[in-house]
Scaffold this motif. Sequence first.
Motif, PDB file in Angstrom:
ATOM      1  N   LYS A 228      -6.489   5.536  -4.066  1.00 62.50           N
ATOM      2  CA  LYS A 228      -8.081   5.830  -4.744  1.00 62.50           C
ATOM      3  C   LYS A 228      -8.582   4.875  -5.156  1.00 62.50           C
ATOM      4  O   LYS A 228      -8.252   4.069  -5.042  1.00 62.50           O
ATOM      5  CB  LYS A 228      -7.469   6.940  -5.433  1.00 62.50           C
TER       6      LYS A 228
ATOM      7  N   LEU B  62      -2.795   1.851 -19.050  1.00 66.49           N
ATOM      8  CA  LEU B  62      -2.443   1.706 -17.502  1.00 66.49           C
ATOM      9  C   LEU B  62      -0.829   1.377 -17.802  1.00 66.49           C
ATOM     10  O   LEU B  62       0.052   1.518 -16.328  1.00 66.49           O
ATOM     11  CB  LEU B  62      -3.081   0.790 -16.908  1.00 66.49           C
TER      12      LEU B  62
ATOM     13  N   GLN C 287      -0.932   7.474 -10.257  1.00 68.26           N
ATOM     14  CA  GLN C 287      -2.051   8.135 -10.125  1.00 68.26           C
ATOM     15  C   GLN C 287      -3.275   7.358  -8.864  1.00 68.26           C
ATOM     16  O   GLN C 287      -4.179   8.036  -9.378  1.00 68.26           O
ATOM     17  CB  GLN C 287      -2.285   8.063 -11.915  1.00 68.26           C
ATOM     18  N   PHE C 288      -2.693   6.298  -8.941  1.00 72.24           N
ATOM     19  CA  PHE C 288      -3.967   5.091  -8.014  1.00 72.24           C
ATOM     20  C   PHE C 288      -3.269   4.909  -6.752  1.00 72.24           C
ATOM     21  O   PHE C 288      -4.825   4.540  -6.268  1.00 72.24           O
ATOM     22  CB  PHE C 288      -4.073   3.760  -8.754  1.00 72.24           C
TER      23      PHE C 288
ATOM     24  N   LEU D  77      -4.660  -3.105 -10.252  1.00 75.72           N
ATOM     25  CA  LEU D  77      -4.649  -2.343  -9.770  1.00 75.72           C
ATOM     26  C   LEU D  77      -4.034  -1.941  -8.501  1.00 75.72           C
ATOM     27  O   LEU D  77      -3.849  -0.923  -7.594  1.00 75.72           O
ATOM     28  CB  LEU D  77      -6.080  -1.891  -9.983  1.00 75.72           C
TER      29      LEU D  77
ATOM     30  N   VAL E  99     -11.576   2.243  -6.923  1.00 73.35           N
ATOM     31  CA  VAL E  99     -11.258   1.522  -8.328  1.00 73.35           C
ATOM     32  C   VAL E  99     -12.216   0.632  -8.120  1.00 73.35           C
ATOM     33  O   VAL E  99     -12.456  -0.621  -8.086  1.00 73.35           O
ATOM     34  CB  VAL E  99     -10.435   1.141  -8.931  1.00 73.35           C
TER      35      VAL E  99
ATOM     36  N   PHE F  49     -11.751   6.020  -9.303  1.00 72.31           N
ATOM     37  CA  PHE F  49     -12.154   5.040 -10.741  1.00 72.31           C
ATOM     38  C   PHE F  49     -12.993   4.671 -12.037  1.00 72.31           C
ATOM     39  O   PHE F  49     -13.496   3.425 -10.511  1.00 72.31           O
ATOM     40  CB  PHE F  49     -10.828   4.894 -11.425  1.00 72.31           C
TER      41      PHE F  49
ATOM     42  N   MET G  99      -5.964  12.101 -15.253  1.00 73.73           N
ATOM     43  CA  MET G  99      -5.879  10.116 -14.101  1.00 73.73           C
ATOM     44  C   MET G  99      -5.148  11.040 -13.156  1.00 73.73           C
ATOM     45  O   MET G  99      -5.422  11.247 -11.548  1.00 73.73           O
ATOM     46  CB  MET G  99      -4.701   8.970 -14.443  1.00 73.73           C
TER      47      MET G  99
ATOM     48  N   GLY H 214      -4.241   1.136  -5.626  1.00 78.12           N
ATOM     49  CA  GLY H 214      -6.010   1.554  -5.923  1.00 78.12           C
ATOM     50  C   GLY H 214      -6.268   0.583  -4.789  1.00 78.12           C
ATOM     51  O   GLY H 214      -5.934  -0.229  -4.495  1.00 78.12           O
TER      52      GLY H 214
ATOM     53  N   TYR I 149       1.509   4.460 -10.027  1.00 80.23           N
ATOM     54  CA  TYR I 149       1.204   4.597  -8.235  1.00 80.23           C
ATOM     55  C   TYR I 149       0.870   6.202  -8.141  1.00 80.23           C
ATOM     56  O   TYR I 149       0.538   6.224  -7.349  1.00 80.23           O
ATOM     57  CB  TYR I 149       3.118   4.614  -7.544  1.00 80.23           C
TER      58      TYR I 149
END
Length: 176
Positions: free
Chosen positions: A101, A90, A97-98, A125, A103, A71, A65, A130, A95
């Motif tokens: 980015k 999850l 990781q996402f 998300l 999704v 994702f 991740m 994300g 935060y």
Amino acid sequence: MKLVSLVGSLSLDSRTAKAQNVAAEAARKAGAEVEVWNLRERPLPIYDPENKVPNENVAAFIKAMDEADGFLIGSPEYHNGPTGALKNALDFVGYNQFNGKPVGLVAAAGGAVATNTLTQLATILRSLHGYVIPQTGSVTYSDNFNADGTFENPKLQERFEKIGTDVVALAKHLRG
């Protein structure tokens, strides 16, 4: 560019996984490397913030991740929401990781449409910063797949392919 396709279904013959694979294959054709993390095949323990015991799957999951540029996340609809297995996964990330980015979301319903699951996943998300793409996909109990894993319905095939290509396009744009 790397995407993680997180499959939140534990079913052997998962419609969620099949639909998500259509999006993942389109992402590969658009130039992304896609790592599929299927929670049936690579389960995670119940999240416990106090448990500091190393777990091989948890460490590999967080690493995957961390390294992802985007994702694809999917879940069947259970009681009008995502599976506990997906929500649990999850909980191990956030935060870090996402943030910033893209999704793409996929869901499968036993009824007409998995709207509640898609909405709840989008809320989760977005709270992790994300970028949830506008195109989402929901598979119903009456949607069928061909032997090669594609949808029998060409409109559904196109919709789920767009999820994969849109995540790749946005990831490329955000990376500059």
